[in-house]
Design a protein around this motif. Sequence first.
Motif, PDB file in Angstrom:
ATOM      1  N   PHE A  61       0.928  -1.241   0.090  1.00  0.00           N
ATOM      2  CA  PHE A  61       0.087  -0.117  -0.126  1.00  0.00           C
ATOM      3  C   PHE A  61       0.937   1.257  -0.075  1.00  0.00           C
ATOM      4  CE2 PHE A  61      -2.489  -3.307   2.064  1.00  0.00           C
ATOM      5  CZ  PHE A  61      -3.775  -3.272   1.530  1.00  0.00           C
ATOM      6  N   GLY A  62       0.553   2.254  -0.530  1.00  0.00           N
ATOM      7  CA  GLY A  62       1.137   3.779  -0.561  1.00  0.00           C
ATOM      8  C   GLY A  62       0.242   4.740  -1.128  1.00  0.00           C
ATOM      9  N   GLY A  63       0.696   5.859  -1.079  1.00  0.00           N
ATOM     10  CA  GLY A  63      -0.077   7.052  -1.576  1.00  0.00           C
ATOM     11  C   GLY A  63       0.671   8.506  -1.647  1.00  0.00           C
ATOM     12  N   GLU A  64       0.232   9.406  -1.828  1.00  0.00           N
ATOM     13  CA  GLU A  64       0.625  10.757  -1.870  1.00  0.00           C
ATOM     14  C   GLU A  64      -0.430  11.904  -1.442  1.00  0.00           C
ATOM     15  OE1 GLU A  64       3.021  13.003  -5.509  1.00  0.00           O
ATOM     16  OE2 GLU A  64       0.991  12.431  -5.983  1.00  0.00           O
ATOM     17  N   ALA A  65       0.038  12.982  -1.094  1.00  0.00           N
ATOM     18  CA  ALA A  65      -0.648  14.215  -0.877  1.00  0.00           C
ATOM     19  C   ALA A  65      -0.021  15.158  -1.385  1.00  0.00           C
ATOM     20  CB  ALA A  65      -1.133  14.313   0.586  1.00  0.00           C
ATOM     21  N   THR A  77       5.054  17.927  -0.852  1.00  0.00           N
ATOM     22  CA  THR A  77       4.762  16.585  -1.345  1.00  0.00           C
ATOM     23  C   THR A  77       4.910  15.715  -0.038  1.00  0.00           C
ATOM     24  OG1 THR A  77       5.128  17.269  -3.856  1.00  0.00           O
ATOM     25  CG2 THR A  77       4.772  14.720  -3.074  1.00  0.00           C
ATOM     26  N   PHE A  78       3.863  14.918   0.026  1.00  0.00           N
ATOM     27  CA  PHE A  78       4.364  13.836   0.979  1.00  0.00           C
ATOM     28  C   PHE A  78       3.897  12.367   0.438  1.00  0.00           C
ATOM     29  CE2 PHE A  78       1.994  10.777   4.170  1.00  0.00           C
ATOM     30  CZ  PHE A  78       3.326  10.572   4.841  1.00  0.00           C
ATOM     31  N   LYS A  79       4.744  11.432   0.325  1.00  0.00           N
ATOM     32  CA  LYS A  79       4.444   9.978  -0.181  1.00  0.00           C
ATOM     33  C   LYS A  79       4.863   9.236   1.158  1.00  0.00           C
ATOM     34  CE  LYS A  79       5.780  11.501  -4.770  1.00  0.00           C
ATOM     35  NZ  LYS A  79       6.631  11.116  -6.102  1.00  0.00           N
ATOM     36  N   PHE A  80       3.931   8.185   0.956  1.00  0.00           N
ATOM     37  CA  PHE A  80       4.245   6.954   1.818  1.00  0.00           C
ATOM     38  C   PHE A  80       4.345   5.686   1.021  1.00  0.00           C
ATOM     39  CE2 PHE A  80      -0.291   7.676   1.936  1.00  0.00           C
ATOM     40  CZ  PHE A  80      -0.827   6.552   2.194  1.00  0.00           C
ATOM     41  N   GLN A 136      -5.151   1.966  -8.245  1.00  0.00           N
ATOM     42  CA  GLN A 136      -4.778   3.424  -7.411  1.00  0.00           C
ATOM     43  C   GLN A 136      -6.104   4.340  -7.867  1.00  0.00           C
ATOM     44  OE1 GLN A 136      -2.067   6.118  -9.803  1.00  0.00           O
ATOM     45  NE2 GLN A 136      -1.069   6.313  -7.668  1.00  0.00           N
ATOM     46  N   ILE A 137      -6.500   5.140  -6.956  1.00  0.00           N
ATOM     47  CA  ILE A 137      -7.423   5.830  -6.751  1.00  0.00           C
ATOM     48  C   ILE A 137      -6.726   7.367  -6.696  1.00  0.00           C
ATOM     49  CG2 ILE A 137      -8.156   5.865  -4.403  1.00  0.00           C
ATOM     50  CD1 ILE A 137     -11.148   6.135  -5.304  1.00  0.00           C
ATOM     51  N   ARG A 138      -7.404   8.415  -7.355  1.00  0.00           N
ATOM     52  CA  ARG A 138      -6.790   9.646  -7.098  1.00  0.00           C
ATOM     53  C   ARG A 138      -7.769  11.011  -7.326  1.00  0.00           C
ATOM     54  NH1 ARG A 138      -1.983   9.959 -10.996  1.00  0.00           N
ATOM     55  NH2 ARG A 138      -0.917   9.625  -8.847  1.00  0.00           N
ATOM     56  N   SER A 139      -7.600  11.891  -6.553  1.00  0.00           N
ATOM     57  CA  SER A 139      -8.296  13.153  -6.450  1.00  0.00           C
ATOM     58  C   SER A 139      -7.518  14.225  -6.616  1.00  0.00           C
ATOM     59  CB  SER A 139      -8.955  13.339  -4.961  1.00  0.00           C
ATOM     60  OG  SER A 139      -9.977  14.613  -5.020  1.00  0.00           O
ATOM     61  N   ARG A 148      -3.638  17.386  -4.646  1.00  0.00           N
ATOM     62  CA  ARG A 148      -3.774  16.151  -5.204  1.00  0.00           C
ATOM     63  C   ARG A 148      -3.683  15.109  -4.101  1.00  0.00           C
ATOM     64  NH1 ARG A 148       0.172  14.895  -9.907  1.00  0.00           N
ATOM     65  NH2 ARG A 148       1.582  13.934  -8.421  1.00  0.00           N
ATOM     66  N   TYR A 149      -4.407  14.097  -4.220  1.00  0.00           N
ATOM     67  CA  TYR A 149      -4.409  12.644  -3.079  1.00  0.00           C
ATOM     68  C   TYR A 149      -4.521  11.543  -4.035  1.00  0.00           C
ATOM     69  CZ  TYR A 149      -5.809  16.726  -0.122  1.00  0.00           C
ATOM     70  OH  TYR A 149      -5.801  18.151   0.520  1.00  0.00           O
TER      71      TYR A 149
END
Length: 395
Positions: A1-5, A392-395, A49-52, A31-32
């Motif tokens: 799992f991962g993501g970005e803000a 930017t924050f990524k995990f 992947q879902i994105r907003s 952007r998320y």
Amino acid sequence: FGGEARYEFMDFNNEDWGRQNIGHNTFLLQRYDFHADVHFGKNFRVFAQIRSALEDGRKNGPRSIDEDQLNIQNLFLDVNLWKNVENQLVLRVGRQELDYGSGRLISVQEIPNVRIYFNGGKIMYASSKFSIDGFAMSEDEVENGIFDNKMSKQLNLWGIYSKTKFSKTGNIDLYYLGIRRDESRFEEGIEAEKRHTIGTRIWKNNGGFLYDLELAYQFGSFGNGTISAWTGSIDMGYSFKNVKFKPSINLKSDYISGDKNPGDGNLQTFNPLFPRGGYFGSNPQVGPVNLIDLHPYATMEILSNLTFQTDAIFNWRYSLNDGVYRPSGQFLIAGNNSEKRYIGTSFLANLTYNFNKHFAFTGGIHYFKTGEFLNEVIPNSKDGMFVNSRLTFKF
């Protein structure tokens, strides 16, 4: 799992050079995304992947590159058809992003807030020295709302892209790309377009003497007329890896064809297909169509996690019978009524700071000084000024 803000503050002045009197424009982009990467043994993989992407405060509302409130960005299945120590063959089917070479023609467009995706299939072969992809895709029509993008019912992008690595001298890419569009707009007119691109790229970017040379030719049909267009790019420099701050200096230049004879039905305007949004700076106003540019730039590592870059870009029209286009390649300003060639000059400075592997900050300033062409075709034309800061924050 991962993501970005990702949060980006934009402050624009005269992004249209005074054509529509937008003037000062300040807005926020967000952007998320969240993804899951699931492997079933050694032969099957599902990536979702879902994105907003959101925009707030911009005059005249969001552009197509600013907002897509909620969307499934990626949803594909990988099947390992063949794999051993030396090579592998993978089939990928579903919704996916494409990014090849320098991003001049096929890019995810990371700089804008909304990234590009496609639906289709791709087969990928890779070894330690050679890789080749073949793909057939369709591009959705992106809307601003929630799960409201319109899926294309026809194939509109297909191609083959290969890369060969050489141990010391660099790399060579060879490619063929095809597109089909029911309605394309150039200064020559609006017609159905079927275009083929063949090209090569020779490059090296791993220290010392650096180079990136690319040449592409396009042919096909534009309505009842024919297409014959081309582009050539050269980017050469040197990276001083053993000097304090590890500076690098580069000089880049592009020649990109424009239409020769307006009204004859044939088209010599180059189409950049799906170009990288920041190819001519973080907030470019001029796109890679009907263009000659000279682009010196330099970078340095002030700290191990702090990089500074400065650029100057001088822009001319390639053909006096064609106009100026947006960074996406869309037609912007007609030019066949002007004999002036110089569009303008961009001056840029950019700073990137990586706090750690999760957080990064980028800030930049971009000043565009209008040239004689814009000053002639736009009454009371105004210079552009752009300031942006992105966290930017990524995990």
